[in-house]
Design a protein around this motif. Structure first.
Motif, PDB file in Angstrom:
ATOM      1  N   GLY A 173       0.786  -1.227   0.000  1.00 48.67           N
ATOM      2  CA  GLY A 173       0.000   0.000   0.000  1.00 48.67           C
ATOM      3  C   GLY A 173       0.818   1.277   0.000  1.00 48.67           C
ATOM      4  N   GLU A 174       0.469   2.168   0.916  1.00 50.35           N
ATOM      5  CA  GLU A 174       1.081   3.500   0.932  1.00 50.35           C
ATOM      6  C   GLU A 174       2.551   3.475   1.319  1.00 50.35           C
ATOM      7  OE1 GLU A 174      -0.991   6.333   3.279  1.00 50.35           O
ATOM      8  OE2 GLU A 174      -2.775   6.288   2.036  1.00 50.35           O
ATOM      9  N   GLN A 175       2.916   2.430   2.047  1.00 52.87           N
ATOM     10  CA  GLN A 175       4.294   2.365   2.527  1.00 52.87           C
ATOM     11  C   GLN A 175       5.210   1.831   1.426  1.00 52.87           C
ATOM     12  OE1 GLN A 175       5.434  -0.647   5.485  1.00 52.87           O
ATOM     13  NE2 GLN A 175       6.279   1.019   6.699  1.00 52.87           N
ATOM     14  N   GLY A 176       5.909   2.750   0.804  1.00 56.67           N
ATOM     15  CA  GLY A 176       6.835   2.326  -0.235  1.00 56.67           C
ATOM     16  C   GLY A 176       8.178   1.944   0.361  1.00 56.67           C
ATOM     17  N   ARG A 177       9.061   1.575  -0.506  1.00 51.88           N
ATOM     18  CA  ARG A 177      10.412   1.190  -0.056  1.00 51.88           C
ATOM     19  C   ARG A 177      11.451   2.017  -0.786  1.00 51.88           C
ATOM     20  NH1 ARG A 177      11.142  -4.127   2.333  1.00 51.88           N
ATOM     21  NH2 ARG A 177       9.109  -4.974   2.825  1.00 51.88           N
ATOM     22  N   ASN A 178      12.431   2.438  -0.042  1.00 49.54           N
ATOM     23  CA  ASN A 178      13.577   3.131  -0.590  1.00 49.54           C
ATOM     24  C   ASN A 178      14.689   2.097  -0.682  1.00 49.54           C
ATOM     25  OD1 ASN A 178      14.963   5.352  -1.540  1.00 49.54           O
ATOM     26  ND2 ASN A 178      15.542   6.094   0.498  1.00 49.54           N
ATOM     27  N   ILE A 179      15.042   1.741  -1.902  1.00 50.25           N
ATOM     28  CA  ILE A 179      15.921   0.585  -2.116  1.00 50.25           C
ATOM     29  C   ILE A 179      17.182   1.031  -2.837  1.00 50.25           C
ATOM     30  CG2 ILE A 179      16.107  -1.589  -3.427  1.00 50.25           C
ATOM     31  CD1 ILE A 179      13.098  -2.005  -2.871  1.00 50.25           C
ATOM     32  N   VAL A 180      18.272   0.407  -2.491  1.00 49.01           N
ATOM     33  CA  VAL A 180      19.542   0.642  -3.196  1.00 49.01           C
ATOM     34  C   VAL A 180      20.008  -0.683  -3.773  1.00 49.01           C
ATOM     35  CG1 VAL A 180      21.990   1.172  -2.847  1.00 49.01           C
ATOM     36  CG2 VAL A 180      20.251   2.650  -1.847  1.00 49.01           C
ATOM     37  N   ALA A 181      20.512  -0.633  -4.984  1.00 48.54           N
ATOM     38  CA  ALA A 181      21.075  -1.851  -5.583  1.00 48.54           C
ATOM     39  C   ALA A 181      22.383  -1.517  -6.273  1.00 48.54           C
ATOM     40  CB  ALA A 181      20.092  -2.468  -6.569  1.00 48.54           C
ATOM     41  N   GLU A 182      23.297  -2.454  -6.225  1.00 52.58           N
ATOM     42  CA  GLU A 182      24.577  -2.304  -6.941  1.00 52.58           C
ATOM     43  C   GLU A 182      24.784  -3.525  -7.826  1.00 52.58           C
ATOM     44  OE1 GLU A 182      27.958  -0.591  -4.743  1.00 52.58           O
ATOM     45  OE2 GLU A 182      26.601  -0.446  -3.036  1.00 52.58           O
ATOM     46  N   GLY A 183      23.758  -3.845  -8.584  1.00 53.52           N
ATOM     47  CA  GLY A 183      23.825  -4.998  -9.476  1.00 53.52           C
ATOM     48  C   GLY A 183      22.627  -5.900  -9.259  1.00 53.52           C
ATOM     49  N   ILE A 184      22.398  -6.759 -10.229  1.00 53.23           N
ATOM     50  CA  ILE A 184      21.249  -7.677 -10.157  1.00 53.23           C
ATOM     51  C   ILE A 184      21.399  -8.584  -8.942  1.00 53.23           C
ATOM     52  CG2 ILE A 184      20.194  -9.656 -11.320  1.00 53.23           C
ATOM     53  CD1 ILE A 184      20.897  -8.168 -13.986  1.00 53.23           C
ATOM     54  N   GLY A 185      20.308  -8.716  -8.184  1.00 49.98           N
ATOM     55  CA  GLY A 185      20.318  -9.600  -7.016  1.00 49.98           C
ATOM     56  C   GLY A 185      20.858  -8.959  -5.756  1.00 49.98           C
ATOM     57  N   THR A 186      21.166  -7.646  -5.817  1.00 50.17           N
ATOM     58  CA  THR A 186      21.766  -7.001  -4.637  1.00 50.17           C
ATOM     59  C   THR A 186      20.827  -6.001  -3.979  1.00 50.17           C
ATOM     60  OG1 THR A 186      22.727  -5.148  -5.856  1.00 50.17           O
ATOM     61  CG2 THR A 186      24.045  -7.174  -5.725  1.00 50.17           C
ATOM     62  N   SER A 187      19.597  -5.882  -4.459  1.00 55.28           N
ATOM     63  CA  SER A 187      18.720  -4.824  -3.946  1.00 55.28           C
ATOM     64  C   SER A 187      18.532  -4.965  -2.438  1.00 55.28           C
ATOM     65  CB  SER A 187      17.376  -4.839  -4.676  1.00 55.28           C
ATOM     66  OG  SER A 187      16.716  -6.040  -4.441  1.00 55.28           O
ATOM     67  N   ARG A 188      18.508  -3.822  -1.771  1.00 56.66           N
ATOM     68  CA  ARG A 188      18.456  -3.797  -0.308  1.00 56.66           C
ATOM     69  C   ARG A 188      17.594  -2.619   0.114  1.00 56.66           C
ATOM     70  NH1 ARG A 188      21.860  -1.072   3.058  1.00 56.66           N
ATOM     71  NH2 ARG A 188      23.137  -0.493   1.278  1.00 56.66           N
ATOM     72  N   THR A 189      16.572  -2.893   0.919  1.00 55.95           N
ATOM     73  CA  THR A 189      15.714  -1.817   1.416  1.00 55.95           C
ATOM     74  C   THR A 189      16.491  -1.025   2.455  1.00 55.95           C
ATOM     75  OG1 THR A 189      13.720  -3.126   1.043  1.00 55.95           O
ATOM     76  CG2 THR A 189      13.549  -1.290   2.587  1.00 55.95           C
ATOM     77  N   VAL A 190      16.646   0.282   2.224  1.00 53.79           N
ATOM     78  CA  VAL A 190      17.369   1.094   3.210  1.00 53.79           C
ATOM     79  C   VAL A 190      16.405   1.782   4.169  1.00 53.79           C
ATOM     80  CG1 VAL A 190      19.399   1.394   1.783  1.00 53.79           C
ATOM     81  CG2 VAL A 190      17.583   3.094   1.657  1.00 53.79           C
ATOM     82  N   ASP A 191      15.179   2.019   3.745  1.00 49.96           N
ATOM     83  CA  ASP A 191      14.170   2.481   4.694  1.00 49.96           C
ATOM     84  C   ASP A 191      12.785   2.282   4.102  1.00 49.96           C
ATOM     85  OD1 ASP A 191      12.878   5.095   3.661  1.00 49.96           O
ATOM     86  OD2 ASP A 191      15.003   5.523   3.420  1.00 49.96           O
ATOM     87  N   GLN A 192      11.810   2.256   4.995  1.00 51.85           N
ATOM     88  CA  GLN A 192      10.413   2.118   4.586  1.00 51.85           C
ATOM     89  C   GLN A 192       9.609   3.331   5.052  1.00 51.85           C
ATOM     90  OE1 GLN A 192      10.495  -2.402   5.833  1.00 51.85           O
ATOM     91  NE2 GLN A 192       8.570  -1.997   4.803  1.00 51.85           N
ATOM     92  N   GLU A 193      10.306   4.444   5.222  1.00 52.63           N
ATOM     93  CA  GLU A 193       9.637   5.666   5.682  1.00 52.63           C
ATOM     94  C   GLU A 193       9.646   6.768   4.631  1.00 52.63           C
ATOM     95  OE1 GLU A 193      12.266   4.431   7.918  1.00 52.63           O
ATOM     96  OE2 GLU A 193      10.688   3.130   8.687  1.00 52.63           O
ATOM     97  N   MET A 194      10.710   6.882   3.876  1.00 56.53           N
ATOM     98  CA  MET A 194      10.892   8.041   3.007  1.00 56.53           C
ATOM     99  C   MET A 194      10.049   7.974   1.732  1.00 56.53           C
ATOM    100  SD  MET A 194      12.771  10.151   4.436  1.00 56.53           S
ATOM    101  CE  MET A 194      13.610  10.169   6.005  1.00 56.53           C
ATOM    102  N   VAL A 195       9.737   6.781   1.293  1.00 58.04           N
ATOM    103  CA  VAL A 195       8.974   6.636   0.046  1.00 58.04           C
ATOM    104  C   VAL A 195       7.513   6.367   0.403  1.00 58.04           C
ATOM    105  CG1 VAL A 195       8.659   5.260  -2.039  1.00 58.04           C
ATOM    106  CG2 VAL A 195      10.969   5.790  -1.217  1.00 58.04           C
ATOM    107  N   VAL A 196       6.650   7.250  -0.082  1.00 60.59           N
ATOM    108  CA  VAL A 196       5.214   7.077   0.189  1.00 60.59           C
ATOM    109  C   VAL A 196       4.470   6.976  -1.144  1.00 60.59           C
ATOM    110  CG1 VAL A 196       5.159   8.134   2.468  1.00 60.59           C
ATOM    111  CG2 VAL A 196       4.983   9.579   0.423  1.00 60.59           C
ATOM    112  N   CYS A 197       3.371   6.252  -1.123  1.00 58.74           N
ATOM    113  CA  CYS A 197       2.691   5.937  -2.373  1.00 58.74           C
ATOM    114  C   CYS A 197       1.196   6.218  -2.271  1.00 58.74           C
ATOM    115  CB  CYS A 197       2.881   4.469  -2.729  1.00 58.74           C
ATOM    116  SG  CYS A 197       4.604   3.937  -2.775  1.00 58.74           S
TER     117      CYS A 197
END
Lengths: 219, 373
Positions: free
Chosen positions: A128-152
């Motif tokens: 829902g409204e709680q988006g994810r702020n994710i960082v990735a440095e290549g395929i298979g490396t995605s990592r949620t860094v916070d679930q507060e900053m991105v809203v939907c």
């Protein structure tokens, strides 16, 4: 593609699908393609999906706006099924993401590379409204860094998803996210997952922005 | 590749299908919300459709070294946790109109649905019990399938675990596992499975399913420990063999196959030339090595009957229960599980021993069910 500066709107208005300013922004229509099966990171995924259709969403409409503090991306695409609640192990949620190069030259199509992160602003229907702020440095490396900053904001009607994904232009963090400011340019891409088609992870539709995303000058 | 590999051997000739192992596991690990339908340890009757229903036909694993596409078992195929009419039965019954206990709705499958159906036909019907946990495979299909590297094989003992902080619930592991021993938790949105009781292993305690088994049929230990039962049963005597080796995942759970009695002929006489359980069926379950395993078992039984010593029979008889556990024989009640870094369990003040195994009923206050299982 320009994230247009909109004067005198707050985050709530930026996130409102009915805000008048959205009607005045010409959306970018991006053709989408399935991510290549050869790029899937595991043999099991490649083996299962080499003969199955995926990348079911063929086109996405993308608009962007900011108010000097927050940026919002508006996505619209056709989807005959609203897949947001799991009812069984084989049911998957619809999802969407905007990918931004966090540093110049970061390969968005490859989800970044070691030392060259991309920032993924992620929405999933069941979250829902709680988006994810994710960082990735290549395929298979995605990592949620916070679930507060991105809203939907989300709405499904008439076989169409309308989703707004918003976040602050700048976030005080050492993580490899894209820090945005007026006049800044960066590579971008869009990803859509069609849950009814079993799409998740690298099984998805992808659109590379053929141009740069420009954060419009305030004024 | 892990430095060492912990393993389990289950002697199917001693399994009575009581499911004490299943309950030991259930009470210890899968009582939280979202885990209701999970049975990391199951016991089914073979021949049978098993848990999940028809799991042997769901694909996954490897064939000729290549990943084989698999099916994600549905909740219905696993069998939902049934809701029962306890309130109606115990509190709501009217005089003369008592209700009997029954599940809500009309369940069509469950974790032990086809118990004791077996196969064959009179007078040569046959069946045996098949307890199953995650096989903690050396070539784990789940681990290979995960695009997020969320599945790990512990370097110190080869236990396969899911890192729930990395798991995003994509469930490629569920389609890849050919044994269908991975579950999806709708609450945490992560995959979950048997962890070989690694917090216990870390403290020298055998898994709950093994310690609580009334039949003493489970052996635990490192595969390379030549002084312990695992190595002797798998490598030395070659009687413990994997389930469906053709799946290509190199399981680390092994089975001593069921001894196969002779069939009856049409006159009701024993026909020593024909096995009750068709060889083809046993081969379809355990691979061709099963016939050699049974030959060795029968030869050693015969030696013992003739009064000769047999190391193999001594191991399988399990005179000393602790000897089954390859050094992982520490009494869990001697451990302060809080100090061991394990968080307290909600049943912390349960002092009635209801989680205790029959052999380990505790007279002392129970701190944690791990101390009793």
């Amino acid at each position: 593609m320009k994230a247009q500066y909109i004067k005198n709107v707050d985050l709530k208005q930026l996130r409102d699908l009915k805000s008048d300013f959205w009607k005045k922004i010409q959306p970018n229509i991006l053709p989408m393609n399935p991510t290549p099966v050869a790029m899937q990171p595991t043999q099991a995924i490649r083996s299962e999906w080499e003969s199955k259709p995926y990348g079911l969403v063929k086109e996405v409409s993308l608009s962007a706006a900011h108010n000097g503090r927050f940026v919002a991306f508006r996505l619209e695409w056709t989807d005959p099924n609203q897949d947001e609640n799991r009812h069984d192990n084989s049911i998957f949620s619809d999802g969407a993401a905007v990918m931004l190069a966090s540093v110049p030259g970061a390969p968005v199509t490859l989800m970044g590379a070691p030392g060259m992160p991309v920032n993924i602003l992620y929405w999933r229907a069941d979250e829902g409204e709680q988006g994810r702020n994710i960082v990735a440095e290549g395929i298979g490396t995605s990592r949620t860094v916070d679930q507060e900053m991105v809203v939907c904001t989300e709405q499904w009607a008439n076989n169409t998803w309308q989703v707004i994904i918003a976040r602050p232009l700048k976030i005080d963090t050492k993580e490899g996210i894209a820090q945005l400011s007026s006049g800044k340019e960066m590579a971008y891409g869009v990803v859509i997952w069609n849950g009814a088609g079993g799409e998740r992870a690298g099984i998805k539709s992808y659109a590379a922005g053929g141009d740069q995303l420009v954060i419009g000058e305030a004024g | 590749m892990s430095k060492r590999q912990i393993s389990m051997v289950l002697d199917l000739n001693k399994c009575i299908g009581c499911n004490t192992c299943s309950i030991a596991c259930k009470t210890l690990w899968t009582r939280d919300e979202g885990m209701e339908y999970m049975w990391w340890n199951t016991v089914n009757t073979l021949p049978g459709k098993g848990t999940p229903k028809n799991w042997e036909e769901m694909g996954g694993g490897f064939r000729d070294g290549k990943a084989k596409p698999g099916h994600i078992p549905s909740r219905d195929e696993f069998g939902e946790a049934w809701a029962f009419n306890y309130t109606e039965v115990f509190e709501g019954g009217k005089k003369g109109k008592g209700s009997h206990l029954q599940p809500a709705g009309k369940p069509e499958w469950g974790p032990n649905w086809d118990e004791d159906q077996g196969g064959g036909s009179y007078p040569n019907g046959y069946s045996f019990y098949m307890p199953r946990i995650c096989n903690h495979c050396s070539n784990a299909a789940c681990l290979e399938a995960c695009p997020r590297n969320a599945i790990e094989k512990r370097s110190e003992d080869g236990i396969v675990t899911i890192n729930e902080d990395r798991c995003r619930g994509y469930r490629f592991c569920m389609s890849a596992c050919p044994y269908k021993k991975i579950y999806f938790n709708e609450q945490t949105k992560t995959a979950q499975k048997c962890i070989f009781c690694f917090p216990r292993i870390d403290q020298g305690v055998a898994p709950a399913c093994a310690r609580q088994c009334p039949g003493r049929l489970r052996f635990v230990g490192y595969r390379d420990d030549e002084e312990a039962p695992i190595w002797k049963l798998v490598e030395k005597w070659k009687v413990a063999i994997p389930l469906h080796p053709e799946y290509g995942t190199e399981p680390n759970v092994f089975y001593v196959p069921p001894l196969n009695p002779a069939a009856f002929d049409e006159n009701g006489n024993i026909d020593e030339s024909k096995p009750r359980i068709p060889d083809e069926y046993l081969i379809s379950v355990f691979g061709p090595q099963v016939l050699d395993s049974l030959k060795i078992l029968k030869a050693e039984m015969a030696k013992r009957k003739a009064g000769e010593p047999s190391e193999l029979m001594d191991i399988l008889i399990a005179y000393k229960w602790e000897d089954n556990f390859g050094g992982f024989d520490r009494d869990p009640q001697t451990i302060d599980w809080h100090m061991a870094g394990n968080e307290a369990h909600p049943i912390a003040d349960d002092s009635n021993g209801r989680f205790a195994g029959s052999d380990e009923v505790s007279p002392v206050k129970i701190i944690d069910p791990r101390a009793n299982a």
